[in-house]
Design an enzyme around this catalytic site. Sequence first.
Site, PDB file in Angstrom:
ATOM      1  CB  CYS A  69     -43.661  24.245 -13.567  1.00  0.00           C
ATOM      2  SG  CYS A  69     -45.227  25.098 -13.003  1.00  0.00           S
ATOM      3  CG  HIS A 112     -44.718  29.195 -16.887  1.00  0.00           C
ATOM      4  ND1 HIS A 112     -43.576  28.832 -17.309  1.00  0.00           N
ATOM      5  CD2 HIS A 112     -45.452  29.123 -16.304  1.00  0.00           C
ATOM      6  CE1 HIS A 112     -44.138  27.564 -16.345  1.00  0.00           C
ATOM      7  NE2 HIS A 112     -44.542  28.289 -15.554  1.00  0.00           N
ATOM      8  CD  GLU A 113     -46.142  32.210 -13.791  1.00  0.00           C
ATOM      9  OE1 GLU A 113     -47.445  31.961 -13.716  1.00  0.00           O
ATOM     10  OE2 GLU A 113     -45.402  32.215 -13.707  1.00  0.00           O
TER      11      GLU A 113
END
Length: 131
Positions: A69, A112-113
């Site tokens: 990340c 993830h986003e």
Amino acid sequence: SDNWVIAPALGVEYLIRTPSAAAVAANQLGSNEPWFVISGNSTKSGEFRILRNPRIKLGGKKIIHTEGCMSIPGEKYRVMRHTKVKVQWDDENGRSTNWVTCRDWLAFVIQHEYDHLRGICIDEITVNPPE
């Protein structure tokens, strides 16, 4: 509003300057708007994708996936992700797109986003300590 154009453009600029990033969420760049940008490096077409007001439906099997990340540079985390997602978003005119099915790598990027937009970072959902 103009912010719907300017802020995502900053996301595209960030991804051009950070080629190792697969995508970036609005809140990582200081915007409270619900959008994220997927890098051209992550799409089959090579085009950047701006997803405003994204909606997702999780599908496929769940697997443990290792990812990093940009908010936690240099670290890798093992997280549980679905291998398939359906995603829909608003285009630049505010109209909903058709549902698009994404698999594997792109499905992981979208989850993830989407997590970022919900205030979740991978260090909070890791299944094991960082590698």
